[in-house]
Scaffold this motif. Structure first.
Motif, PDB file in Angstrom:
ATOM      1  N   GLN A 214      -1.803  -6.668   0.167  1.00 18.50           N
ATOM      2  CA  GLN A 214      -0.667  -7.096  -0.667  1.00 18.50           C
ATOM      3  C   GLN A 214      -0.360  -8.569  -0.460  1.00 18.50           C
ATOM      4  O   GLN A 214      -0.167  -9.321  -1.417  1.00 18.50           O
ATOM      5  CB  GLN A 214       0.558  -6.236  -0.346  1.00 18.50           C
ATOM      6  N   ARG A 218      -0.402 -11.181  -3.453  1.00 21.43           N
ATOM      7  CA  ARG A 218       0.928 -11.591  -3.908  1.00 21.43           C
ATOM      8  C   ARG A 218       1.238 -13.045  -3.581  1.00 21.43           C
ATOM      9  O   ARG A 218       2.276 -13.551  -3.970  1.00 21.43           O
ATOM     10  CB  ARG A 218       1.979 -10.648  -3.329  1.00 21.43           C
ATOM     11  N   GLU A 239       0.020   1.567 -10.069  1.00 26.53           N
ATOM     12  CA  GLU A 239       1.284   1.371  -9.352  1.00 26.53           C
ATOM     13  C   GLU A 239       1.211   0.114  -8.487  1.00 26.53           C
ATOM     14  O   GLU A 239       2.111  -0.720  -8.486  1.00 26.53           O
ATOM     15  CB  GLU A 239       1.522   2.629  -8.486  1.00 26.53           C
ATOM     16  N   GLU A 240       0.093  -0.028  -7.767  1.00 25.55           N
ATOM     17  CA  GLU A 240      -0.072  -1.199  -6.906  1.00 25.55           C
ATOM     18  C   GLU A 240      -0.107  -2.474  -7.758  1.00 25.55           C
ATOM     19  O   GLU A 240       0.503  -3.490  -7.424  1.00 25.55           O
ATOM     20  CB  GLU A 240      -1.364  -1.064  -6.080  1.00 25.55           C
ATOM     21  N   TYR A 242       1.257  -2.933 -10.598  1.00 32.47           N
ATOM     22  CA  TYR A 242       2.603  -3.168 -11.111  1.00 32.47           C
ATOM     23  C   TYR A 242       3.404  -4.018 -10.110  1.00 32.47           C
ATOM     24  O   TYR A 242       4.045  -5.010 -10.469  1.00 32.47           O
ATOM     25  CB  TYR A 242       3.288  -1.813 -11.347  1.00 32.47           C
ATOM     26  N   HIS A 243       3.306  -3.639  -8.827  1.00 28.65           N
ATOM     27  CA  HIS A 243       4.055  -4.393  -7.812  1.00 28.65           C
ATOM     28  C   HIS A 243       3.464  -5.790  -7.619  1.00 28.65           C
ATOM     29  O   HIS A 243       4.181  -6.764  -7.438  1.00 28.65           O
ATOM     30  CB  HIS A 243       4.091  -3.617  -6.493  1.00 28.65           C
ATOM     31  N   THR A 244       2.148  -5.867  -7.682  1.00 29.60           N
ATOM     32  CA  THR A 244       1.493  -7.178  -7.552  1.00 29.60           C
ATOM     33  C   THR A 244       1.957  -8.084  -8.683  1.00 29.60           C
ATOM     34  O   THR A 244       2.327  -9.246  -8.485  1.00 29.60           O
ATOM     35  CB  THR A 244      -0.045  -7.018  -7.620  1.00 29.60           C
ATOM     36  N   ASN A 246       4.661  -7.884 -10.521  1.00 32.11           N
ATOM     37  CA  ASN A 246       6.067  -8.286 -10.398  1.00 32.11           C
ATOM     38  C   ASN A 246       6.241  -9.378  -9.358  1.00 32.11           C
ATOM     39  O   ASN A 246       6.958 -10.360  -9.579  1.00 32.11           O
ATOM     40  CB  ASN A 246       6.931  -7.083 -10.004  1.00 32.11           C
ATOM     41  N   ALA A 247       5.554  -9.209  -8.220  1.00 31.75           N
ATOM     42  CA  ALA A 247       5.711 -10.191  -7.141  1.00 31.75           C
ATOM     43  C   ALA A 247       5.250 -11.568  -7.616  1.00 31.75           C
ATOM     44  O   ALA A 247       5.922 -12.582  -7.388  1.00 31.75           O
ATOM     45  CB  ALA A 247       4.902  -9.755  -5.922  1.00 31.75           C
TER      46      ALA A 247
END
Ligand SMILES: Nc1ncnc2c1ncn2[C@@H]1O[C@H](COP(=O)(O)OP(=O)(O)OP(=O)(O)O)[C@@H](O)[C@H]1O
Length: 461
Positions: A214, A218, A239-240, A242-244, A246-247
């Motif tokens: 991450q 990121r 899902e992963e 998505y977070h990447t 957003n970050a």
């Protein structure tokens, strides 16, 4: 085999594959394995002494350059074959079956300091804005890519480029990466295929290294992620990602995504991702028109210092319409064929070299009407006169010539030819054909006239 060595090597091979002729890649590199990455040295297992010598003498510098591109570090290379290496520091069991020593390539030039764990950056040096030909089909995507490269995270974020296979999406992404790095050498540029992202993510879970994974993704300044359609059906990776996403977006950093279709057409893509992909700018690349295809081939020939005649370039561009990779492949094939045959590049040679890939040449469509037209013109008659039952010599002879040519140049049956020429019997047609064949054998000027008529008919078909 360490994971990192494996990953670095597989990405290095990807870079090398794009730069080398496929025969060289297949012969010398495809069967290599990364056995270890210890300190500043990559230990590469190769199948035999011959391959080891060849790689050390011919390819070491290109391999080091590609390794630098992937890792942003100056790494040394050591080629090993199983069995007799006191220096290899690699257990024999690490070799795939059939391997056998050690060859050490000269150390790389000192210079760039090691960049530690920076994101991998396997940009193809050939994929730049300079080498990208702009035409109506890709003008929008090109302009958007340039705007993003000039002002990352200030214009369109994300930039989503979609289009069919081999139309230049990866080329544009790499071009963005190059320009960003050129303008800001300390920018952290990460180009990654969705497949690699997925594999790295899975490996990080397996090795309990998700935090490192991450952090790595990121903390980039620009993420170029290729072929996002491969996220379809991969829930955890989505899902992963998505977070990447957003970050990176929240940190005001740039994301560029490519896909073979627009977000709405990617099946099983979570809505929250789909909507994020549509936040910025969506732009498509269409198959290039003929002029652009010609320009792409000419540019490629120029860049590679190939002397290819214009008619050969047009021939290839006319026949391969929808995939630029195939277009370039056809040119490479023609050039390789000419080299092997030790013959100059010509239209005939190109047709010969491409006969297995191009659709067969359109069969000429010669009709009885066309034959009648050409024959009537030649003898100063009306077409209708060939079709009626008039028997004067002025009409009978041209009619026999037309029947003979119809028999030679079409698949029509004898009775059918008879019908076309005023409802005559098939024996009349046989007689006409035999007579003209015989007369032409005896009279060179008639043979010449027949030959001229054939050429004219064929050129008009
Ligand atoms: N406009 C262009 N000018 C010059 N070369 C181009 C252009 N478009 C594509 N190419 C070349 O065509 C080849 C295929 O392009 P690229 O790999 O970027 O396609 P892609 O759209 O990413 O395909 P895929 O969907 O298979 O990933 C590359 O060698 C690229 O340099």
């Amino acid at each position: 085999m360490t994971n990192q060595a494996d990953l670095v090597w597989s990405q290095t091979l990807e870079v090398l594959e794009r730069q080398l002729p496929s025969a060289s890649f297949e012969t010398w590199l495809k069967k290599t394995r990364a056995l270890a990455l210890t300190g500043d040295t990559v230990v590469v297992g190769v199948p035999n002494e011959f391959a080891k010598d060849r790689l050390a003498s011919r390819y070491a510098s290109l391999i080091r350059q590609s390794l630098r591109q992937v890792t942003q570090r100056n790494l040394n290379l050591r080629f090993v074959v199983p069995g007799d290496s006191p220096n290899a520091q690699v257990a024999a069991s690490a070799f795939p079956a059939g391997y056998d020593g050690v060859a050490e390539a000269p150390p790389s030039a000192p210079g760039t300091p090691p960049a530690g764990d920076s994101p991998y950056k396997p940009l193809n040096p050939k994929y730049t804005f300079d080498t990208f030909v702009v035409g109506a089909s890709n003008r929008f995507a090109h302009a958007a890519a340039l705007a993003v490269a000039e002002q990352p995270a200030r214009t369109y974020n994300p930039l989503f480029i979609y289009g069919g296979v081999g139309l230049g999406k990866t080329h544009l992404m790499h071009a963005i990466g190059h320009l960003v790095s050129q303008r800001n050498p300390s920018a952290r540029v990460a180009y990654v295929s969705t497949e690699t992202f997925t594999n790295e993510f899975i490996n990080s879970i397996r090795d309990d290294k998700t935090v490192q994974f991450q952090n790595r993704y990121r903390s980039v300044d620009i993420l170029l992620i290729d072929d996002i359609q491969f996220l379809a059906g991969k829930e955890r990776t989505q899902e992963e990602f998505y977070h990447t996403f957003n970050a990176i977006h929240e940190a005001n950093k740039q994301i560029v995504i490519s896909s073979d279709r627009p977000p709405r057409e990617i099946p099983t893509l979570e809505d929250r991702l789909r909507s994020r992909f549509e936040w910025g700018l969506l732009c498509d690349i269409q198959p290039p028109d003929l002029e652009t295809r010609i320009a792409i081939l000419s540019k490629k020939a120029n860049l590679e210092h190939l002397d290819v005649p214009d008619d050969v370039i047009s021939y290839i561009a006319t026949h391969i319409e929808t995939n630029i990779r195939e277009l370039e492949g056809a040119l490479t094939r023609v050039v390789a064929y000419a080299g092997l045959m030790r013959a100059p590049i010509s239209l005939d040679l190109a047709a010969q070299a491409l006969k297995d890939i191009l659709p067969p040449v359109r069969p000429r469509h010669i009709t009885v009407d066309l034959i009648m037209q050409v024959v009537a013109d030649h003898f100063g008659l009306d077409v209708e006169e060939l079709k009626v039952r008039k028997r004067t010599r002025t009409v009978a002879f041209p009619r026999q010539v037309a029947m003979y040519l119809t028999r030679e140049l079409t698949d029509l049956s004898l009775p059918r030819i008879g019908e076309e020429f005023g409802g005559r019997d098939h024996t009349t047609v046989i007689h006409a054909c035999e007579k003209i064949a015989e007369d032409a054998r005896a009279d060179p000027s008639l043979a010449h006239t027949i030959q001229e008529l054939v050429s004219r008919i064929q050129s008009m078909a």
